[in-house]
Motif scaffolding. Structure first.
Motif, PDB file in Angstrom:
ATOM      1  N   GLN A  25       0.841  -1.209   0.000  1.00  9.62           N
ATOM      2  CA  GLN A  25       0.000   0.000   0.000  1.00  9.62           C
ATOM      3  C   GLN A  25       0.874   1.256   0.000  1.00  9.62           C
ATOM      4  O   GLN A  25       0.613   2.222  -0.727  1.00  9.62           O
ATOM      5  CB  GLN A  25      -0.886   0.032   1.254  1.00  9.62           C
ATOM      6  N   HIS A  26       1.905   1.244   0.849  1.00  9.10           N
ATOM      7  CA  HIS A  26       2.813   2.388   0.922  1.00  9.10           C
ATOM      8  C   HIS A  26       3.479   2.614  -0.438  1.00  9.10           C
ATOM      9  O   HIS A  26       3.541   3.745  -0.932  1.00  9.10           O
ATOM     10  CB  HIS A  26       3.872   2.142   2.001  1.00  9.10           C
ATOM     11  N   THR A  27       3.947   1.543  -1.042  1.00 10.13           N
ATOM     12  CA  THR A  27       4.626   1.649  -2.332  1.00 10.13           C
ATOM     13  C   THR A  27       3.711   2.260  -3.392  1.00 10.13           C
ATOM     14  O   THR A  27       4.129   3.134  -4.163  1.00 10.13           O
ATOM     15  CB  THR A  27       5.109   0.244  -2.771  1.00 10.13           C
ATOM     16  N   LEU A  53      10.059   0.935  -6.851  1.00  9.82           N
ATOM     17  CA  LEU A  53      11.043  -0.067  -6.413  1.00  9.82           C
ATOM     18  C   LEU A  53      11.800   0.308  -5.141  1.00  9.82           C
ATOM     19  O   LEU A  53      12.593  -0.497  -4.647  1.00  9.82           O
ATOM     20  CB  LEU A  53      12.044  -0.313  -7.556  1.00  9.82           C
ATOM     21  N   HIS A  54      11.534   1.493  -4.586  1.00  3.73           N
ATOM     22  CA  HIS A  54      12.422   1.966  -3.516  1.00  3.73           C
ATOM     23  C   HIS A  54      12.442   1.033  -2.305  1.00  3.73           C
ATOM     24  O   HIS A  54      13.454   0.896  -1.641  1.00  3.73           O
ATOM     25  CB  HIS A  54      12.072   3.408  -3.107  1.00  3.73           C
ATOM     26  N   ASP A  55      11.311   0.372  -2.015  1.00  6.51           N
ATOM     27  CA  ASP A  55      11.239  -0.489  -0.830  1.00  6.51           C
ATOM     28  C   ASP A  55      11.238  -1.977  -1.174  1.00  6.51           C
ATOM     29  O   ASP A  55      10.908  -2.799  -0.316  1.00  6.51           O
ATOM     30  CB  ASP A  55       9.961  -0.160  -0.030  1.00  6.51           C
ATOM     31  N   VAL A  56      11.635  -2.326  -2.398  1.00  2.00           N
ATOM     32  CA  VAL A  56      11.558  -3.732  -2.805  1.00  2.00           C
ATOM     33  C   VAL A  56      12.442  -4.614  -1.905  1.00  2.00           C
ATOM     34  O   VAL A  56      12.146  -5.806  -1.705  1.00  2.00           O
ATOM     35  CB  VAL A  56      11.930  -3.881  -4.302  1.00  2.00           C
ATOM     36  N   ALA A 122       8.564  12.022  -2.207  1.00  5.66           N
ATOM     37  CA  ALA A 122       7.436  11.101  -2.395  1.00  5.66           C
ATOM     38  C   ALA A 122       7.373  10.095  -1.247  1.00  5.66           C
ATOM     39  O   ALA A 122       6.292   9.808  -0.709  1.00  5.66           O
ATOM     40  CB  ALA A 122       7.565  10.385  -3.742  1.00  5.66           C
ATOM     41  N   ASP A 123       8.520   9.562  -0.855  1.00  2.98           N
ATOM     42  CA  ASP A 123       8.558   8.580   0.240  1.00  2.98           C
ATOM     43  C   ASP A 123       8.183   9.235   1.566  1.00  2.98           C
ATOM     44  O   ASP A 123       7.421   8.672   2.355  1.00  2.98           O
ATOM     45  CB  ASP A 123       9.965   7.976   0.314  1.00  2.98           C
ATOM     46  N   MET A 124       8.717  10.431   1.797  1.00  2.00           N
ATOM     47  CA  MET A 124       8.537  11.075   3.099  1.00  2.00           C
ATOM     48  C   MET A 124       7.200  11.797   3.226  1.00  2.00           C
ATOM     49  O   MET A 124       6.907  12.376   4.270  1.00  2.00           O
ATOM     50  CB  MET A 124       9.701  12.061   3.359  1.00  2.00           C
ATOM     51  N   ASP A 137       5.530  14.866  10.094  1.00  2.00           N
ATOM     52  CA  ASP A 137       4.648  13.825  10.641  1.00  2.00           C
ATOM     53  C   ASP A 137       5.161  12.440  10.292  1.00  2.00           C
ATOM     54  O   ASP A 137       5.088  11.504  11.088  1.00  2.00           O
ATOM     55  CB  ASP A 137       3.214  13.990  10.109  1.00  2.00           C
ATOM     56  N   ARG A 138       5.678  12.316   9.100  1.00  6.03           N
ATOM     57  CA  ARG A 138       6.205  11.020   8.643  1.00  6.03           C
ATOM     58  C   ARG A 138       7.446  10.628   9.454  1.00  6.03           C
ATOM     59  O   ARG A 138       7.597   9.484   9.883  1.00  6.03           O
ATOM     60  CB  ARG A 138       6.544  11.125   7.155  1.00  6.03           C
ATOM     61  N   ILE A 139       8.326  11.604   9.687  1.00  3.74           N
ATOM     62  CA  ILE A 139       9.510  11.334  10.505  1.00  3.74           C
ATOM     63  C   ILE A 139       9.075  10.910  11.912  1.00  3.74           C
ATOM     64  O   ILE A 139       9.559   9.910  12.457  1.00  3.74           O
ATOM     65  CB  ILE A 139      10.434  12.577  10.562  1.00  3.74           C
TER      66      ILE A 139
END
Ligand SMILES: [Fe+2]
Length: 180
Positions: A25-27, A53-56, A122-124, A137-139
């Motif tokens: 879901q995050h990806t 692919l960042h979290d693959v 995008a990730d953060m 908030d993400r941190i």
């Protein structure tokens, strides 16, 4: 691979991460954010592919060092992904800090470009379940989720200034786009 880079990346991510519902879901959320940022970068396909692919490297079968950014990049390298794509994944969201804290070397340079900043943004700005959030908030969410003594939390805390700076640079470019 170039014309179909996005769909190639999305399919690999789906195969590897679908079994981890939150990571998947995050990806998908990070890929949506990357699509939003794609107009401010010179290589939108590369940005969106890196987002998919960042979290693959979280896929259980791909874990080697335990630093997911590095495990993911090494897996992609075995698939003949470009050095740029591998480097973006290896360094995403300041992973070099966690890699250093875990004693893991990174074979690719951090490209320090608009694409790299946009990937970090995008990730953060994406929650663990794929929603949109603010960087701070993400941190805070990562720090709470792992607890203060965990190497991931310590590394994110250490990297927070750089993470926020990369996100701000991307947000400035996005804001300029809206004003035009
Ligand atoms: Fe992520």
């Amino acid at each position: 691979m170039t014309a179909d880079l996005r769909s190639w990346a999305a399919e690999i991510a789906r195969v590897e991460l679908e079994g981890l519902p939150r990571r998947w879901q995050h990806t998908q959320g990070v890929a949506r954010q990357a699509e939003r940022a794609s107009r401010v970068v010179d290589d939108p396909d590369l940005l969106v592919a890196a987002a998919w692919l960042h979290d693959v490297g979280y896929a259980p079968r791909l874990i080697r060092t335990g630093v997911h950014a590095i495990d993911g990049a090494r897996f992609l390298s075995e698939l003949d992904a470009s050095d740029r794509l591998c480097g973006l994944v290896a360094h995403h969201s300041c992973a070099c800090v966690e890699a250093r804290n875990q004693g893991v070397a990174i074979e690719w340079p951090d490209e320090h470009t608009v694409v790299r900043d946009a990937l970090w943004w995008a990730d953060m700005t994406t929650t663990p379940t794929g929603g949109v959030t603010g960087v701070q908030d993400r941190i805070d969410e990562v720090l709470n989720r792992y607890g203060p003594d965990h190497v991931v939390a310590r590394s994110v805390d250490e990297a927070s200034e750089e993470l926020i700076a990369a996100a701000r640079r991307t947000e400035r470019l996005l804001a300029e786009l809206i004003q035009v």
